[in-house]
Design an enzyme around this catalytic site. Structure first.
Site, PDB file in Angstrom:
ATOM      1  N   THR A 157       0.953  -1.459   0.381  1.00 19.59           N
ATOM      2  CA  THR A 157       0.204  -0.204  -0.190  1.00 19.59           C
ATOM      3  C   THR A 157       0.219   0.969  -0.111  1.00 19.59           C
ATOM      4  O   THR A 157       1.874   1.505   0.908  1.00 19.59           O
ATOM      5  CB  THR A 157      -0.555   0.291   1.483  1.00 19.59           C
ATOM      6  OG1 THR A 157      -2.027  -0.708   1.253  1.00 19.59           O
ATOM      7  CG2 THR A 157      -1.278   1.526   1.572  1.00 19.59           C
ATOM      8  N   SER A 163      -6.208  -0.048  -2.234  1.00 18.34           N
ATOM      9  CA  SER A 163      -6.944  -1.495  -3.417  1.00 18.34           C
ATOM     10  C   SER A 163      -6.584  -0.891  -4.149  1.00 18.34           C
ATOM     11  O   SER A 163      -6.791  -2.302  -4.918  1.00 18.34           O
ATOM     12  CB  SER A 163      -8.508  -0.928  -2.510  1.00 18.34           C
ATOM     13  OG  SER A 163      -8.724  -0.977  -1.154  1.00 18.34           O
ATOM     14  N   GLY A 196       2.833  -2.229   8.828  1.00 22.47           N
ATOM     15  CA  GLY A 196       2.374  -3.294   9.655  1.00 22.47           C
ATOM     16  C   GLY A 196       4.216  -3.436  10.721  1.00 22.47           C
ATOM     17  O   GLY A 196       4.963  -3.746   8.967  1.00 22.47           O
ATOM     18  N   ARG A 328     -29.267 -10.066  34.170  1.00 21.12           N
ATOM     19  CA  ARG A 328     -29.752  -8.547  34.014  1.00 21.12           C
ATOM     20  C   ARG A 328     -31.336  -8.159  34.015  1.00 21.12           C
ATOM     21  O   ARG A 328     -31.784  -8.748  33.112  1.00 21.12           O
ATOM     22  CB  ARG A 328     -28.732  -7.243  33.245  1.00 21.12           C
ATOM     23  CG  ARG A 328     -29.333  -5.967  33.454  1.00 21.12           C
ATOM     24  CD  ARG A 328     -28.690  -5.272  34.458  1.00 21.12           C
ATOM     25  NE  ARG A 328     -28.299  -4.099  34.460  1.00 21.12           N
ATOM     26  CZ  ARG A 328     -28.069  -3.103  34.770  1.00 21.12           C
ATOM     27  NH1 ARG A 328     -27.040  -3.717  36.095  1.00 21.12           N
ATOM     28  NH2 ARG A 328     -27.789  -1.754  35.464  1.00 21.12           N
ATOM     29  N   GLY A 418     -23.720   1.280  30.460  1.00 23.53           N
ATOM     30  CA  GLY A 418     -22.621   2.010  30.995  1.00 23.53           C
ATOM     31  C   GLY A 418     -21.339   0.578  31.178  1.00 23.53           C
ATOM     32  O   GLY A 418     -19.924   0.663  30.846  1.00 23.53           O
ATOM     33  N   THR A 439     -11.274  -1.504   6.197  1.00 20.93           N
ATOM     34  CA  THR A 439     -11.370  -1.299   4.580  1.00 20.93           C
ATOM     35  C   THR A 439      -9.178  -2.165   4.573  1.00 20.93           C
ATOM     36  O   THR A 439      -9.014  -1.584   3.272  1.00 20.93           O
ATOM     37  CB  THR A 439     -11.252   0.426   4.791  1.00 20.93           C
ATOM     38  OG1 THR A 439     -10.872   0.391   6.395  1.00 20.93           O
ATOM     39  CG2 THR A 439     -12.453   0.829   4.756  1.00 20.93           C
ATOM     40  N   GLU A 441      -6.659  -5.343   3.991  1.00 23.38           N
ATOM     41  CA  GLU A 441      -7.108  -6.422   2.990  1.00 23.38           C
ATOM     42  C   GLU A 441      -8.496  -6.000   1.648  1.00 23.38           C
ATOM     43  O   GLU A 441      -8.875  -7.741   1.423  1.00 23.38           O
ATOM     44  CB  GLU A 441      -7.596  -7.731   3.662  1.00 23.38           C
ATOM     45  CG  GLU A 441      -5.999  -7.666   4.492  1.00 23.38           C
ATOM     46  CD  GLU A 441      -5.114  -8.821   3.604  1.00 23.38           C
ATOM     47  OE1 GLU A 441      -4.577  -9.339   2.673  1.00 23.38           O
ATOM     48  OE2 GLU A 441      -3.439  -7.855   4.531  1.00 23.38           O
ATOM     49  N   ASP A 443     -11.238  -2.874   0.912  1.00 21.82           N
ATOM     50  CA  ASP A 443     -12.197  -1.980   1.234  1.00 21.82           C
ATOM     51  C   ASP A 443     -13.071  -2.584   0.963  1.00 21.82           C
ATOM     52  O   ASP A 443     -13.182  -2.714  -0.397  1.00 21.82           O
ATOM     53  CB  ASP A 443     -11.826  -0.821   0.585  1.00 21.82           C
ATOM     54  CG  ASP A 443     -12.924   0.560   0.758  1.00 21.82           C
ATOM     55  OD1 ASP A 443     -12.305   0.961   1.696  1.00 21.82           O
ATOM     56  OD2 ASP A 443     -13.887  -0.030   0.310  1.00 21.82           O
TER      57      ASP A 443
END
Lengths: 698, 698
Positions: A157, A163, A196, A328, A418, A439, A441, A443
């Site tokens: 990239t 892409s 990376g 809950r 919360g 997005t 590998e 988009d």
């Protein structure tokens, strides 16, 4: 929950309990086993590894520390041989492609940063050397890549192009004088970006660049380039840190630029294209276009992996939210002995159960994708068409499942209120980390267009020369799946016209053939409609043709989405056929129906506008879905338990049973207060009593 | 972009350009002014403040440091008197409620953590003292609260109960012997939780607890309680840090528990209920239920503020994504001189422009909400009904706008690809921070049910005693808006039956009366249908009645959503009427139409199933929306520029113009390469030439 048979309300189709066994029970172990799939043993190993504390990251770690922690964890993965299954046996691997990805899927449970950094190192960087290089390259570099001696980058990239790989601007020009390639990123937009391992750890990289020799640009090829030694970047190489990101902060993404960086001729990964010492280019694939797509096609593993990771993350989210939802209590002030918990509310069911159904569909579809992937890469079924099918399937499923994971993680977060926002429940971090999966590998929007192009191509192949007017009236089996029977629209409309009552209509809706027909018909019709519109474009000048294409872009993407959803539905249905336990199959049939009918509900306006469902029939759909939700509700916990993730994987306090302990404690306190007579009287009750007394006086 | 008039394609209704002025130009300054609204000066001041670097937070700051940084920034807000407008003049405020919220809205631009911490301190903690206390309390505590000398908490929510305030379990029992209240959180679920300022900074708190005196529980009241001194918690008080969260990590949320904590009798904030020294309870509001809702009602400001903050964040997201979309080129490898940028793609328009339209609708609706809020709190229009209207409006709009903000921030993130994931573009952090807005100050799903209950109550009032069969055939004007004319369903169906051509149908769809009728009709019909179902429930035993209610919960929530969307549409339409510049009004009319028609498209199956639109008519809707997108596209940048946020507010590198600089540099490089003849020849072109040469030979 109310049962249909006992409350024949207007919006609930009567009589649907005839075939259903409402006393069905899920065999959790058997369902769990079915979900584990072909590489279940690898999955279990990977889950055990992912459960070890050394592979977890405490929340709030500064990103620089997170990066180092993940690098340490990478070493653990390498040492435990958890990530070498795909590599060739002759360098110590197992040639096991499906198992490799199955194991990789589960790493998301430990920490998505670890998963993706592992994906960069062994999937992309190592994978490129393996698939695009030849044996000499393998023996030279793969051992160091596998052991992490060479942490590396996958430098494809660029800032200017993501892409659209064919448009990257980095060049590798051959110099026959020195037998070297000269790598250049000639302007800022050509810098490699979001890479990376680039910011800190990368020692080498597979760099994608246009191969130029003897004045000819042979298109994008991959080159092995050393980046750093102990003193930092090598001459001609520089970069920047991408800094903090929305997630995956355990990975050091960065930018790289190259100025006249010379590498040996033999560093070209030359499986699909080579340059001789004199500069002569040769390739086993004559067509530059096909060559490019073949090279890029070897990288499909990334998409397959993300599909699996997204499914795993969705499972974690749903187990967490549904566990909490069964414990809950809320708004029970008026009657604090009621048994109602969040999951008993219709809206809560509407929020979580269709997503549970989709997760099952995505899981079964992923397993099929994995087997297809293994078939291709093991060489068992490796024709051009197999590869194209794999790419189409991976593109479509990855798009759906990664979007679904974000949606599910968010809904789980909201459904746990919360508490869901606290890092201690992991939902927000998982969502933040998985955000980029939609997005990278490829988009998702671009990937769906790839799927659509395939659908159009198949359509054109089958109906070449046929008159459009005829075509439009037929659904296109070819466009969806070869194994599927053709379905004329006429037939479907007929099926519905024949049913005279709501009861029959509801039965028709839950009939898998009806679901299949409706889903198939929509894909086929949409493809035919777009194809018809685009036929005109071919006769127009190029710019006007592009405008016509653009005017149909949205419909095209929707057709691809519908196609991929159908594939999920079919995978689910095939998986259902494999379930032997009656109770499990019964409940899972409801879940499959919920998936199918929610798809139809989502696109209900289409079915109405195209005359596939009458208004009257369509109105039974929503109530029938609500009825299915109530049927599935008692099994919700079993269905998420079957995912097989324990507290060591979830690591979410709201999924730990703590809520039930708190509720029990509160109820016991109130019981004791009442028993001791120490409870104050509610002013409201006092007022009621006064009113009653005044009334009695009169 | 293609123009309708020149390309009469099948899917574009012809003739719609008759009334439209395609040369319309937006007057950005005038539109900007319209958006600023009644308290525009305050907004501009607040934006100037929000632009100062001292109020920003660098990405990646560890949460402990982020908390301290925000605390320092709070002091800047206090010192610059940016947050005191709502307080009474007699303590140095301005009694300006609308202006106060307008200023608060804009703080999200600096850092949502700062906004919410300011909201806790001055809106919730200070607001509770102001609204629930009396002048003595104001004079005693407000100066310290305003100056930040007393950082404080709003201790309402408990681990066991969030949105259901009436069910909290903390008690404040009066001891007449010492003239003190004794505060207790009797079990773990009763601990106050998610409380801002509780973990570190809070010195005092307004604690919500059941007031018990003389053996009677008078319901939830608010008490001022000192929490900490320099040495930490005071005796009987303890707590926990909520730790890292999904966002808003500049705020120190935590838990608080109280064990026999004694506070003076006069610390009861006694505006709506007081206890005399001897323990006698008195209240100006006799009904405990009404008293409770009156007290809780004073807290509506939080919801109003979040609505405004969500709108502001959506504006930042869209300006960022649309700016980038007008600069970024993609997939232009084949024709690198093309002018096409992302925003020229239909799908990109589909992704961003309807969200732009919704943001405008939400902005105009927020302005109306703000004025309503100011009317009530200034006392200008302060009847019970005004307060109820305000609460319903705030609940509905806050739900829609906060969900919209998350959706828009995510779409903007995806539309800016990998760049959008980098912290340097702020989209992910804004989204992470705003995540909790959808469940705090009232969970959106719960808030929509409040709206629905109001709709049902109004419906019941108007049609008391009437036969349901009759009611169901009428839309309920009352349920939507008093100012609106009633619309019988018959009329609408008629309107569409009368139009004989696609052209007329398209004109009908863009007619605001048609949009209003369709939207109004849907709300009315849905409310009537649910009301009919619930009428039966009243005759059933309590548990079965609850089951019927539960079976209609989803429809009820959808009715509330439809109602609130209609209110947004109406606010947009009223705002449109105020725009004097012709070009601006023209473009904004398209934007309003886009908003209205996308709502109708979203619920198209409902309109079809209920016979409000014919299939044929409905099919013109999608293409007409696509046409509107193309019309609005050239104005997209103007429309986001009118939001009035500059680089100092956006602080996103992709919105800085950097992309255009990179694109220009790349094009210039390629131009020079071509000019110098140094460009390599593409292998594909070479092959083409060979083929042509071979052909020529034959």
């Amino acid at each position: 929950m109310t049962q249909v048979a006992s409350t024949p309300e207007r919006q609930i189709p009567a009589g649907t309990s005839v075939r259903d066994d409402d006393s069905a029970v899920v065999n959790v172990d058997a369902l769990s086993q079915a979900l584990l799939g072909k590489w279940g043993d690898v999955r279990l190993q990977a889950r055990a590894l992912a459960a070890t504390e050394a592979l977890h990251t405490p929340a709030g770690l500064p990103y620089t520390e997170h990066r180092e922690r993940v690098m340490t964890q990478m070493k653990i993965l390498a040492d435990s041989k958890a990530v070498h299954r795909a590599f060739p046996a002759y360098v110590g691997g197992e040639d096991n492609h499906g198992g490799n990805v199955a194991g990789f899927d589960e790493l998301v449970v430990a920490d998505p940063s670890l998963q993706i950094k592992a994906g960069v190192q062994w999937g992309l960087f190592g994978g490129a050397v393996m698939h695009l290089g030849t044996r000499e390259h393998h023996e030279k570099w793969l051992p160091g890549i596998m052991s992490l001696e060479i942490p590396g980058c996958f430098a494809m990239t660029e800032t200017g192009h993501g892409s659209d790989v064919a448009s990257i601007a980095t060049t590798a020009e051959y110099d026959a004088g020195t037998e070297e390639f000269i790598i250049n990123t000639p302007f800022r937009a050509a810098w490699k970006d979001y890479i990376g391992n680039a910011a800190v750890h990368g020692r080498a990289a597979v760099v994608f660049a246009h191969l130029i020799t003897a004045g000819i640009d042979h298109g994008v090829h991959a080159f092995y380039v050393d980046l750093r030694n102990d003193n930092g970047f090598l001459p001609g190489i520089g970069g920047e840190d991408d800094g903090v990101k929305g997630g995956l902060n355990g990975i050091d993404n960065g930018r790289l630029h190259f100025t006249n960086v010379r590498i040996p001729r033999t560093n070209l990964l030359n499986r699909y294209g080579d340059v001789a010492a004199d500069g002569t280019y040769t390739s086993p694939i004559e067509s530059p276009g096909r060559r490019f797509f073949t090279m890029i096609g070897t990288l499909v593993q990334g998409r397959v992996s993300l599909d699996g990771a997204a499914v795993a993350a969705s499972k974690l989210a749903l187990k967490t939210a549904i566990q909490y939802g069964t414990e809950r209590r809320q708004f029970n002030g008026a009657s604090d002995i009621t048994e109602e918990v969040l999951m008993d509310y219709q809206q809560h069911q509407r929020r979580l159960l269709p997503r549970l159904a989709t997760t099952y569909a995505a899981a079964f579809a992923h397993e099929e994708l994995l087997q297809k992937f293994d078939d291709v890469f093991s060489g068992a079924h490796d024709t051009d068409e197999d590869r194209q099918d794999l790419e189409t399937l991976a593109a479509g499923l990855k798009s759906l499942s990664t979007w679904h994971a974000l949606d599910t993680l968010q809904e789980a977060r909201e459904a746990t209120g919360g508490a869901g926002f606290l890092a201690e429940n992991r939902l927000t971090a998982l969502r933040a980390d998985l955000d980029i999966y939609v997005t990278f590998e490829g988009d998702n929007t671009v990937l769906l267009q790839l799927v659509a192009k395939r659908l159009l191509a198949d359509y054109a192949k089958e109906f070449v020369g046929a008159d459009f007017g005829v075509l439009a009236r037929y659904a296109v089996g070819q466009a969806t799946d070869r194994t599927m029977h053709r379905t004329g629209l006429r037939q479907i409309v007929q099926a519905f016209a024949d049913t005279g009552s709501e009861k029959k209509s509801a039965i028709a809706l839950r009939d898998p053939r009806t679901q299949r027909d409706l889903l198939t018909d929509r894909v086929g019709t949409m493809v035919a409609e777009v194809a018809g519109a685009l036929r005109e474009a071919r006769r127009l000048p190029k710019d006007k043709g592009a405008a016509v294409f653009n005017n149909n872009q949205h419909d095209l993407i929707e057709a691809a989405r519908a196609h991929s959803e159908l594939l999920q539905w079919e995978a689910f249905t095939r998986a259902l056929e494999q379930i032997e336990d009656d109770g499990t199959r019964q409940v899972m049939t409801w879940v499959r129906d919920l998936f199918g009918l929610c798809l139809i509900e989502k696109n209900l306006s289409w079915y109405l506008m195209h005359g596939r469902l009458s208004s009257q029939r369509a109105r039974t759909l929503g109530p029938y879905i609500n009825r299915l939700l109530a049927k599935i509700r008692p099994h919700a916990l079993d269905l998420v338990d079957a995912f097989g993730y324990g507290p060591e994987h979830l690591r979410a306090s709201v999924a730990s049973g703590a809520e039930k302990v708190r509720q029990d404690e509160a109820m016991e306190y109130q019981r004791l207060m009442r028993a001791s007579g120490a409870s104050p009287v509610d002013e409201k009750i006092l007022i009621q009593r006064k009113k009653q007394a005044a009334k009695a006086k009169r």
